[in-house]
Design a protein around this motif. Structure first.
Motif, mmCIF file in Angstrom:
data_model
loop_
_atom_site.group_PDB
_atom_site.id
_atom_site.type_symbol
_atom_site.label_atom_id
_atom_site.label_comp_id
_atom_site.label_asym_id
_atom_site.label_seq_id
_atom_site.Cartn_x
_atom_site.Cartn_y
_atom_site.Cartn_z
ATOM 1 N N LEU A 41 52.756 29.311 9.104
ATOM 2 C CA LEU A 41 52.413 28.037 8.454
ATOM 3 C C LEU A 41 50.934 28.063 8.121
ATOM 4 O O LEU A 41 50.092 28.119 9.025
ATOM 5 N N SER A 47 47.135 17.973 8.212
ATOM 6 C CA SER A 47 48.537 17.563 8.318
ATOM 7 C C SER A 47 48.859 17.166 9.748
ATOM 8 O O SER A 47 48.370 17.779 10.693
ATOM 9 N N THR A 50 53.904 17.297 8.658
ATOM 10 C CA THR A 50 54.430 18.554 8.111
ATOM 11 C C THR A 50 54.270 19.675 9.126
ATOM 12 O O THR A 50 55.191 20.468 9.355
ATOM 13 N N ARG A 51 53.107 19.724 9.720
ATOM 14 C CA ARG A 51 52.802 20.761 10.711
ATOM 15 C C ARG A 51 53.796 20.690 11.890
ATOM 16 O O ARG A 51 54.418 21.679 12.266
ATOM 17 N N THR A 54 57.828 20.814 11.071
ATOM 18 C CA THR A 54 58.268 22.167 10.700
ATOM 19 C C THR A 54 58.294 23.076 11.930
ATOM 20 O O THR A 54 59.175 23.936 12.063
ATOM 21 N N GLY A 108 55.034 29.261 4.979
ATOM 22 C CA GLY A 108 54.857 27.927 4.423
ATOM 23 C C GLY A 108 53.402 27.751 4.041
ATOM 24 O O GLY A 108 52.506 28.248 4.736
ATOM 25 N N ARG A 110 50.429 24.891 2.556
ATOM 26 C CA ARG A 110 49.944 23.580 2.092
ATOM 27 C C ARG A 110 48.650 23.798 1.312
ATOM 28 O O ARG A 110 47.667 24.328 1.850
ATOM 29 N N LEU A 141 54.755 23.300 1.689
ATOM 30 C CA LEU A 141 54.373 22.287 2.693
ATOM 31 C C LEU A 141 53.551 21.160 2.062
ATOM 32 O O LEU A 141 52.963 20.358 2.766
ATOM 33 N N HIS A 147 55.938 17.864 -3.070
ATOM 34 C CA HIS A 147 56.087 17.861 -1.611
ATOM 35 C C HIS A 147 57.595 17.752 -1.298
ATOM 36 O O HIS A 147 58.096 16.700 -0.891
ATOM 37 N N ARG A 300 61.938 14.276 8.621
ATOM 38 C CA ARG A 300 61.202 15.476 8.198
ATOM 39 C C ARG A 300 61.656 16.701 8.998
ATOM 40 O O ARG A 300 61.662 17.817 8.485
ATOM 41 N N ALA A 304 63.161 19.988 7.131
ATOM 42 C CA ALA A 304 62.514 21.297 7.295
ATOM 43 C C ALA A 304 63.502 22.317 7.844
ATOM 44 O O ALA A 304 63.512 23.484 7.418
#
Ligand code: CP
Length: 314
Positions: A41, A47, A50-51, A54, A108, A110, A141, A147, A300, A304
């Motif tokens: 990642l 984040s 998302t962090r 996932t 992934g 971002r 990400l 998104h 989320r 993911a």
């Protein structure tokens, strides 16, 4: 699936939605799918959701996870082809992504929009260059334009509570902010909503803040803070910066959503988070029974997990 970058990468949305629901019911349903594999990642921007969502999703599939915060912990990255690297950048994206591609089975990334050059942001070059240099399946990400993990979670949240006997009326409604925010979340939300034939999508924003037609064509556009507020089943509240002039902050407080503006309508209120209370949305909405923002955040994980499971398929 070789990449989860946009809605176009998903052959069958309904099947993906069912997969996310199955993981929500039984998180370790496909434990073992990731055994012996590593997910990297890579974050060029901050984040929370998302962090962590996932990472939880990866754990449910028995994936090992490496997290790299490029701006805090990595070398400064050069992206230009043919650059003479005698300035601040110590490493080229070719090497950074190439190395990560050798360490990981799925990656992934971002990488937010710069909000200086509309065409450059629309090209989403960092994501696509990184994918090419890494040579591994890629998870978006949040890129400059989209998104999709957020959108899949939002779609799941909406479908869970949607009326079954008629079209679902969804309003994507602009809100003010104190900073210039990217358009990735609203772009992506519109893209996913417009792919669902059960949804009637309305977008309401001040003049100059219209999303690019690539994302908004098919939606009904409005320019008043009151538009469609009392008719919508779901109101997705989000700030984004201007299209003309590109990247400008929008802060008109008349667009902050309050309970009073809803005039007793039963609409559900959605936000992707993080949210600035009493700038974007009033406390009474975020703390009240209409709010779905925590449900979205929980979904989320399942979004993911469904995306990762597809990326892990040979
Ligand atoms: N909604 C969302 O992507 O949250 P983070 O920026 O905290 O990951």
């Amino acid at each position: 699936m070789k990449q989860f970058f946009s809605r176009a990468d998903v052959a069958d949305g309904e099947t993906l939605l069912q997969q996310a629901r199955a993981y929500r019911k039984q998180p370790r349903l496909d434990f073992g799918l990731g055994t012996g594999k590593t997910l990297g990642l890579v974050f060029f921007n901050a984040s929370l959701r998302t962090r962590l969502s996932t990472q939880i999703a990866a754990r449910n599939l028995d994936l090992e996870v490496l997290v790299m915060n490029m701006n805090q912990d990595g070398w400064t990255i050069e992206t230009r082809e043919g650059a003479v690297m005698d300035g601040g950048a110590a490493e080229h994206l070719k090497e950074a992504a190439g190395v990560l591609g050798r360490y990981c089975d799925v990656l992934g990334l971002r990488s937010f929009a710069g909000l200086q050059d509309a065409e450059a942001d629309r090209a989403d070059a960092l994501f696509h260059q990184f994918a090419a240099y890494a040579g591994k399946p890629m998870l978006n990400l949040e890129s400059a334009t989209r998104h999709p993990l957020q959108s899949l979670a939002d779609w799941l949240t909406i479908r869970d509570r949607a009326p079954k006997d008629r079209k679902i009326k969804v309003l994507l409604r602009w809100a003010p902010h104190v900073r210039a925010l990217p358009q990735a979340v609203p772009n992506s939300f519109a893209e996913w909503m417009l792919a669902d034939e059960q949804v009637e999508l309305h977008i309401s924003q001040p003049a100059g803040f219209e999303l690019h037609p690539e994302f908004s064509t098919g939606a009904q556009l409005h320019h008043s803070p009151e538009a469609e507020l009392t008719d919508a089943d779901f109101i997705y509240v989000k700030n984004w910066s201007a299209t003309t002039p590109y990247g400008q902050i929008g802060s008109d407080p008349a667009w902050m959503l309050t309970e009073k503006q809803l005039q007793g309508s039963p609409a559900h209120i959605m936000h992707c988070l993080p949210v600035r209370r009493n700038v974007v949305l009033a406390d009474e909405l975020l703390d009240g029974p209409r709010a779905l923002h925590l449900e979205q955040a929980e979904n989320r994980i399942w979004a993911a997990q469904a995306a990762l499971a597809n990326l892990l398929q040979p």
